[in-house]
Design a protein around this motif. Structure first.
Motif, PDB file in Angstrom:
ATOM      1  N   ASP A 220       0.832  -1.211   0.000  1.00 30.92           N
ATOM      2  CA  ASP A 220       0.000   0.000   0.000  1.00 30.92           C
ATOM      3  C   ASP A 220       0.863   1.257   0.000  1.00 30.92           C
ATOM      4  N   ASP A 221       1.928   1.232   0.800  1.00 33.40           N
ATOM      5  CA  ASP A 221       2.815   2.398   0.861  1.00 33.40           C
ATOM      6  C   ASP A 221       3.477   2.648  -0.485  1.00 33.40           C
ATOM      7  N   MET A 222       3.882   1.544  -1.151  1.00 37.26           N
ATOM      8  CA  MET A 222       4.588   1.698  -2.418  1.00 37.26           C
ATOM      9  C   MET A 222       3.644   1.990  -3.572  1.00 37.26           C
ATOM     10  N   SER A 223       2.385   1.622  -3.432  1.00 37.70           N
ATOM     11  CA  SER A 223       1.446   1.833  -4.533  1.00 37.70           C
ATOM     12  C   SER A 223       1.267   3.307  -4.837  1.00 37.70           C
ATOM     13  N   GLY A 224       1.507   4.137  -3.826  1.00 40.93           N
ATOM     14  CA  GLY A 224       1.478   5.575  -4.077  1.00 40.93           C
ATOM     15  C   GLY A 224       2.606   6.006  -4.976  1.00 40.93           C
ATOM     16  N   GLY A 225       3.656   5.163  -5.066  1.00 44.46           N
ATOM     17  CA  GLY A 225       4.786   5.426  -5.939  1.00 44.46           C
ATOM     18  C   GLY A 225       5.537   6.677  -5.557  1.00 44.46           C
ATOM     19  N   PRO A 226       6.364   7.183  -6.438  1.00 46.95           N
ATOM     20  CA  PRO A 226       7.131   8.390  -6.169  1.00 46.95           C
ATOM     21  C   PRO A 226       6.261   9.601  -5.841  1.00 46.95           C
ATOM     22  N   THR A 227       4.963   9.594  -6.297  1.00 48.86           N
ATOM     23  CA  THR A 227       4.082  10.722  -6.014  1.00 48.86           C
ATOM     24  C   THR A 227       3.925  10.929  -4.518  1.00 48.86           C
ATOM     25  N   ALA A 228       3.815   9.809  -3.771  1.00 48.03           N
ATOM     26  CA  ALA A 228       3.668   9.923  -2.320  1.00 48.03           C
ATOM     27  C   ALA A 228       4.894  10.585  -1.709  1.00 48.03           C
ATOM     28  N   VAL A 229       6.062  10.232  -2.211  1.00 47.81           N
ATOM     29  CA  VAL A 229       7.294  10.838  -1.714  1.00 47.81           C
ATOM     30  C   VAL A 229       7.350  12.314  -2.091  1.00 47.81           C
ATOM     31  N   ASP A 230       6.962  12.624  -3.334  1.00 44.45           N
ATOM     32  CA  ASP A 230       6.959  14.023  -3.777  1.00 44.45           C
ATOM     33  C   ASP A 230       6.011  14.857  -2.927  1.00 44.45           C
ATOM     34  N   ASP A 231       4.834  14.317  -2.628  1.00 44.46           N
ATOM     35  CA  ASP A 231       3.877  15.045  -1.806  1.00 44.46           C
ATOM     36  C   ASP A 231       4.438  15.312  -0.414  1.00 44.46           C
ATOM     37  N   ALA A 232       5.119  14.297   0.142  1.00 43.65           N
ATOM     38  CA  ALA A 232       5.704  14.475   1.470  1.00 43.65           C
ATOM     39  C   ALA A 232       6.747  15.583   1.459  1.00 43.65           C
ATOM     40  N   LEU A 233       7.565  15.634   0.409  1.00 44.21           N
ATOM     41  CA  LEU A 233       8.583  16.678   0.313  1.00 44.21           C
ATOM     42  C   LEU A 233       7.943  18.059   0.145  1.00 44.21           C
ATOM     43  N   THR A 234       6.845  18.117  -0.617  1.00 44.08           N
ATOM     44  CA  THR A 234       6.153  19.383  -0.816  1.00 44.08           C
ATOM     45  C   THR A 234       5.582  19.899   0.503  1.00 44.08           C
ATOM     46  N   VAL A 235       4.962  18.990   1.257  1.00 43.32           N
ATOM     47  CA  VAL A 235       4.385  19.371   2.547  1.00 43.32           C
ATOM     48  C   VAL A 235       5.470  19.861   3.500  1.00 43.32           C
ATOM     49  N   LEU A 236       6.582  19.126   3.555  1.00 47.31           N
ATOM     50  CA  LEU A 236       7.681  19.535   4.441  1.00 47.31           C
ATOM     51  C   LEU A 236       8.201  20.919   4.064  1.00 47.31           C
ATOM     52  N   ALA A 237       8.358  21.155   2.769  1.00 45.61           N
ATOM     53  CA  ALA A 237       8.861  22.452   2.319  1.00 45.61           C
ATOM     54  C   ALA A 237       7.899  23.571   2.713  1.00 45.61           C
ATOM     55  N   ALA A 238       6.593  23.313   2.562  1.00 48.21           N
ATOM     56  CA  ALA A 238       5.610  24.336   2.918  1.00 48.21           C
ATOM     57  C   ALA A 238       5.636  24.630   4.411  1.00 48.21           C
ATOM     58  N   LEU A 239       5.763  23.597   5.222  1.00 48.47           N
ATOM     59  CA  LEU A 239       5.769  23.792   6.673  1.00 48.47           C
ATOM     60  C   LEU A 239       7.042  24.488   7.140  1.00 48.47           C
ATOM     61  N   LEU A 240       8.158  24.084   6.547  1.00 47.51           N
ATOM     62  CA  LEU A 240       9.435  24.656   6.980  1.00 47.51           C
ATOM     63  C   LEU A 240       9.558  26.137   6.614  1.00 47.51           C
ATOM     64  N   HIS A 241       8.861  26.552   5.554  1.00 44.03           N
ATOM     65  CA  HIS A 241       8.976  27.938   5.111  1.00 44.03           C
ATOM     66  C   HIS A 241       7.799  28.801   5.557  1.00 44.03           C
ATOM     67  N   ALA A 242       6.855  28.198   6.276  1.00 42.40           N
ATOM     68  CA  ALA A 242       5.707  28.972   6.755  1.00 42.40           C
ATOM     69  C   ALA A 242       6.149  29.936   7.856  1.00 42.40           C
ATOM     70  N   ALA A 243       5.513  31.094   7.891  1.00 35.98           N
ATOM     71  CA  ALA A 243       5.875  32.104   8.898  1.00 35.98           C
ATOM     72  C   ALA A 243       5.475  31.668  10.296  1.00 35.98           C
ATOM     73  N   SER A 244       4.426  30.849  10.393  1.00 39.01           N
ATOM     74  CA  SER A 244       3.955  30.355  11.692  1.00 39.01           C
ATOM     75  C   SER A 244       3.436  28.938  11.506  1.00 39.01           C
ATOM     76  N   PRO A 245       3.302  28.180  12.581  1.00 39.49           N
ATOM     77  CA  PRO A 245       2.814  26.798  12.466  1.00 39.49           C
ATOM     78  C   PRO A 245       1.448  26.733  11.789  1.00 39.49           C
TER      79      PRO A 245
END
Length: 289
Positions: A220-245
């Protein structure tokens, strides 16, 4: 013979002489060799107390091979269009192949795949592989058959010619990822059938149930394929650069994603990359709950 290389028997005699407490000069006299030859041999291989005959012989053979100039992998090759030395490319291909072998890929199949990956065209003929790998055509054919069965390479007939080229596709790793996910799903299904047959209440049945759950989750984890990994990186980038939590809902609004997609991405993200305040914001329930 005096002045020639020491033989395996010479080294046995040196080892026996050291064990009997003989000096270098006496050992050399019995061998008909200069004393300096014996002293260098012993010093180079651990000294009198640590001298081991077989180890010394193998070590000497390895040193001799290193000193022998290696013929080029392709004697007719010249630097390519990018000025790269074919031997350097070949060495890296062999290093890559060794890594594949370590993970379970048959050695010749790994060498063929590594050569295709490191060739700019991503394709080679059987003759080209034979020349680069310095192996028989039969060995290449067997390796190609194995790689074809995995779906990682294909054959292409050259236009107007009878010969074929073996091609590695640019989407190789995506297809390998998908195949691996499907394989894990098959393991999960097979283990689940075993649970039905052996009874989940038995130790063997419980073990198979655990196995089925593990591979089902992995699939199930792998069925998301690289898209799941890309989404995780996008979310992390958005959170890390947000002005507040940001809460999960605020993050979904900022990315214009459904909350469910954000939740899946957060499941794949590394929480230790976030501040305590951000982790708390994500964990907090939506207003009104």
């Amino acid at each position: 013979m005096p002045g020639g290389r020491l033989t395996h028997q010479d080294r046995r005699d040196i080892g026996a002489g050291l064990a009997d407490g003989l000096g270098y000069a006496e050992i050399a006299r019995r061998l008909g060799r200069p004393t300096s030859t014996v002293s260098r041999e012993v010093a180079r291989n651990g000294g009198p107390a640590a001298y081991r005959v077989d180890h010394a012989h193998l070590a000497t053979e390895r040193r001799a091979r290193r000193r022998t100039p290696r013929p080029p992998l392709d004697p007719s090759a010249t630097p390519d269009a990018h000025g790269r030395d074919p031997d350097v490319v070949g060495d890296f291909a062999e290093e890559l192949a060794a890594l594949m072998v370590h993970t379970g890929v048959p050695r010749m199949a790994a060498r063929v795949l590594a050569r295709l990956i490191t060739d700019d065209s991503g394709s080679l003929t059987a003759a080209g592989l034979v020349r680069r790998l310095r192996v028989s055509a039969a060995s290449v054919s067997k390796a190609v058959g194995y790689l074809e069965s995995l779906g990682v390479i294909s054959r292409v007939r050259e236009s107007g010619r009878r010969r074929e080229r073996y091609v590695v596709d640019d989407d190789l790793w995506l297809r390998a990822w998908t195949t691996s996910a499907q394989t894990h799903a098959q393991w999960a299904d097979s283990a689940l059938r075993g649970v039905d047959l052996l009874d989940a209440a038995t130790p063997a049945g419980a073990r198979l149930a655990q196995m089925s759950g593990f591979f089902a989750t992995l699939s199930d984890d792998m069925s998301g394929g690289p898209t799941a990994v890309d989404d995780a990186l996008t979310v992390l980038a958005a959170l890390l650069h947000a002005a507040s939590p940001l809460t999960t809902d605020q993050l979904a609004t900022a990315l214009d994603w459904p909350p469910s997609r954000v939740a899946r991405a957060l499941d794949h993200a590394a929480p230790d990359r976030l501040s305590p305040a951000q982790r708390a914001a994500i964990s907090s329930p939506p207003p009104g709950d």
